[in-house]
Enzyme design. Structure first.
Site, PDB file in Angstrom:
ATOM      1  N   LYS A   1       0.815  -1.224   0.000  1.00 59.30           N
ATOM      2  CA  LYS A   1       0.000   0.000   0.000  1.00 59.30           C
ATOM      3  C   LYS A   1       0.842   1.265   0.000  1.00 59.30           C
ATOM      4  CE  LYS A   1      -4.349  -1.649   1.904  1.00 59.30           C
ATOM      5  NZ  LYS A   1      -5.318  -1.556   2.983  1.00 59.30           N
TER       6      LYS A   1
ATOM      7  N   LYS B   1      -5.142 -10.166  -7.044  1.00 64.74           N
ATOM      8  CA  LYS B   1      -6.332 -10.307  -6.193  1.00 64.74           C
ATOM      9  C   LYS B   1      -7.470  -9.418  -6.706  1.00 64.74           C
ATOM     10  CE  LYS B   1      -6.375  -8.207  -2.233  1.00 64.74           C
ATOM     11  NZ  LYS B   1      -6.123  -7.668  -0.890  1.00 64.74           N
TER      12      LYS B   1
ATOM     13  N   LYS C   1     -10.847  -3.618  -4.606  1.00 63.74           N
ATOM     14  CA  LYS C   1     -11.557  -2.342  -4.766  1.00 63.74           C
ATOM     15  C   LYS C   1     -10.693  -1.335  -5.512  1.00 63.74           C
ATOM     16  CE  LYS C   1     -13.207  -2.664  -0.022  1.00 63.74           C
ATOM     17  NZ  LYS C   1     -13.008  -2.276   1.352  1.00 63.74           N
TER      18      LYS C   1
HETATM   19  P1  TYM Z   1     -10.968  -5.310   3.589  1.00 65.86           P
HETATM   20  O1  TYM Z   1     -11.940  -4.207   3.841  1.00 65.86           O
HETATM   21  O2  TYM Z   1      -9.868  -5.083   2.617  1.00 65.86           O
HETATM   22  O3  TYM Z   1     -11.722  -6.607   3.099  1.00 65.86           O
HETATM   23  C1  TYM Z   1     -12.815  -7.117   3.827  1.00 65.86           C
HETATM   24  C2  TYM Z   1     -12.779  -8.631   3.828  1.00 65.86           C
HETATM   25  O4  TYM Z   1     -12.813  -9.134   2.484  1.00 65.86           O
HETATM   26  C3  TYM Z   1     -11.735 -10.048   2.286  1.00 65.86           C
HETATM   27  N1  TYM Z   1     -11.282  -9.943   0.889  1.00 65.86           N
HETATM   28  C4  TYM Z   1     -11.191 -10.983   0.048  1.00 65.86           C
HETATM   29  N2  TYM Z   1     -11.472 -12.285   0.198  1.00 65.86           N
HETATM   30  C5  TYM Z   1     -11.295 -13.091  -0.869  1.00 65.86           C
HETATM   31  N3  TYM Z   1     -10.843 -12.651  -2.074  1.00 65.86           N
HETATM   32  C6  TYM Z   1     -10.539 -11.355  -2.278  1.00 65.86           C
HETATM   33  N4  TYM Z   1     -10.127 -10.922  -3.453  1.00 65.86           N
HETATM   34  C7  TYM Z   1     -10.722 -10.439  -1.180  1.00 65.86           C
HETATM   35  N5  TYM Z   1     -10.528  -9.116  -1.033  1.00 65.86           N
HETATM   36  C8  TYM Z   1     -10.875  -8.816   0.243  1.00 65.86           C
HETATM   37  C9  TYM Z   1     -10.672  -9.600   3.261  1.00 65.86           C
HETATM   38  O5  TYM Z   1      -9.753 -10.645   3.542  1.00 65.86           O
HETATM   39  C10 TYM Z   1     -11.506  -9.208   4.455  1.00 65.86           C
HETATM   40  O6  TYM Z   1     -11.847 -10.356   5.213  1.00 65.86           O
HETATM   41  N6  TYM Z   1      -7.822  -5.343   7.442  1.00 65.86           N
HETATM   42  C11 TYM Z   1      -9.154  -5.740   7.027  1.00 65.86           C
HETATM   43  C12 TYM Z   1     -10.271  -5.138   7.850  1.00 65.86           C
HETATM   44  C13 TYM Z   1     -10.184  -5.358   9.320  1.00 65.86           C
HETATM   45  C14 TYM Z   1     -10.406  -6.569  10.001  1.00 65.86           C
HETATM   46  C15 TYM Z   1     -10.263  -6.275  11.385  1.00 65.86           C
HETATM   47  C16 TYM Z   1     -10.708  -7.852   9.584  1.00 65.86           C
HETATM   48  C17 TYM Z   1      -9.903  -4.407  10.264  1.00 65.86           C
HETATM   49  N7  TYM Z   1      -9.977  -4.957  11.513  1.00 65.86           N
HETATM   50  C18 TYM Z   1     -10.412  -7.260  12.353  1.00 65.86           C
HETATM   51  C19 TYM Z   1     -10.848  -8.840  10.553  1.00 65.86           C
HETATM   52  C20 TYM Z   1     -10.708  -8.537  11.916  1.00 65.86           C
HETATM   53  C21 TYM Z   1      -9.341  -5.283   5.592  1.00 65.86           C
HETATM   54  O7  TYM Z   1      -8.676  -4.410   5.116  1.00 65.86           O
HETATM   55  O8  TYM Z   1     -10.375  -5.850   4.969  1.00 65.86           O
END
Ligand code: TYM
Length: 349
Positions: A127, A211, A214
């Site tokens: 990032k 991957k 967004k």
């Molecule tokens: P974020 O907002 O990027 O994504 C949310 C969730 O979607 C999953 N994900 C995917 N799974 C499969 N294939 C993909 N291409 C894909 N893209 C995204 C992510 O793994 C996630 O589960 N750091 C986290 C948010 C967070 C969090 C937490 C998660 C903050 N605190 C505590 C769990 C527990 C994030 O950026 O997710």
């Protein structure tokens, strides 16, 4: 005096109740990867254990967010949770920033986690890119806040996509070091990530090596939760593939990332294994497979998009859910942060 040494001796395990926490950033439109990697698991888990699902707005601001949009995007993620089938009577849905204990515990964990641990985090490297020195400090300590999100509820399980694996390992390291440093064996659990299944790593429809994300500039690379039936079908029709028919066995799928991805998406949407998909479609070309996948994706995703649109027409109703969820979350987080502060030695002891 320096901090305590870590011991190699076995430490008592956590014996508290089983709890689930996860979160999604309100930093853009949700896509099929988020749905299959996270939301479907939230829905399954809510019937099994106490669940907390937050909209991680504190994480979102580690990169610039337009304040006027952030509020709307927070409601949009809540609407996505609801549209996917998360039931607010079963699981708490809330904005992270509405429960102050997350930020408070994150500070304490900033003083537990080591720089060397954070230096290894691959997501920060991705990032921050070439301009690390211009990134916010928050982006660097992002995984520490994530550990606080999880441990402020003493969550034992965290459903996430595969990209979060390293952050979950860090969470365990922080829990173990805190328990050791403050002589509180078993105080924080060593949380288990729930990552398995064909939806744990959904790849871009344009590049099987990237991957689904967004932030990909090409909208054709992903299926958004709000896409209508035509858009979903068209994106699948245009998805990158190779000229070969689908193989009969999983081994032959491995060197074909785009084919592997589409089979994985089909499997996750249908709730079957990739091997079962190949049993049905092995030997058949994409001319057969893509229309079947498009029909399935429209059948599953179409109604979710419609429900989301309807929910977003009534922001007051979403706010009611978020307020009630924050209250429930607070009731669990408050005693944990109070006990943590006492262990650290903060006044009044
Ligand atoms: P974020 O907002 O990027 O994504 C949310 C969730 O979607 C999953 N994900 C995917 N799974 C499969 N294939 C993909 N291409 C894909 N893209 C995204 C992510 O793994 C996630 O589960 N750091 C986290 C948010 C967070 C969090 C937490 C998660 C903050 N605190 C505590 C769990 C527990 C994030 O950026 O997710």
């Amino acid at each position: 005096m320096t901090e305590p040494e870590s011991t190699a001796a076995p430490v008592p395990a956590y014996t508290g109740p089983s709890r689930v926490l996860s979160g999604v950033q309100p930093s853009g439109a949700l896509h099929l990867g988020n749905y299959l990697g996270a939301l479907t698991k939230f829905v399954a888990l809510q019937d099994q254990t106490e669940c907390f699902f937050c909209v991680v707005d504190l994480h979102a601001i580690t990169v610039w967010q337009d304040p006027a949009k952030l509020t709307a995007q927070t409601r949009e993620i809540a609407a996505a949770y609801l549209a996917a089938g998360v039931d607010p009577a079963k699981a708490a849905i809330f904005p992270q920033s509405a429960v102050r204990a997350h930020a408070e515990l994150a500070w304490i964990f900033n003083c537990v986690a080591r720089l060397g641990w954070l230096d290894r985090m691959t997501q920060f490297k991705e990032k921050s890119g070439k301009h690390k020195e211009r990134s916010s400090v928050g982006l660097y300590t992002y995984p520490v806040l994530q550990a606080a999100d999880i441990l402020v509820y003493k969550a034992t399980q965290v459903p996430v996509g595969e990209d979060q694996k390293q952050h979950l390992e860090l969470t365990r390291d922080i829990a173990a070091k805190f328990n050791n440093d403050f002589s509180a064996p078993g105080f924080f659990p060593l949380t288990e990530p729930l990552i398995e299944g064909p939806g744990a790593r959904v790849m871009s429809l344009r590049d099987g090596a990237a991957k689904m994300s967004k932030s990909d500039p090409s909208d054709n690379s992903r299926i958004n939760l709000m896409d209508d039936a035509d858009a979903i079908a068209q994106k699948i029709r245009r998805a990158k593939t190779d000229p070969e028919p689908l193989p009969e066995g999983l081994e032959d799928l491995k060197p074909r990332p785009e084919a592997d991805n589409l089979v994985g998406i089909y499997a996750a949407l249908a709730g079957v294994t990739k091997a079962e998909v190949l049993l049905q479609y092995g030997g058949r070309g994409f001319g057969d497979f893509k229309p079947a996948l498009a029909d399935l994706a429209v059948a599953v995703m179409g109604p979710i998009g419609e429900r989301m649109r309807r929910l977003m027409d009534d922001p007051a109703e979403i706010d009611k859910v978020l307020r009630a969820g924050a209250e429930r979350a607070q009731a669990v987080a408050e005693p944990v942060i109070e006990e943590t502060k006492r262990l650290v030695g903060f006044w009044p002891g």
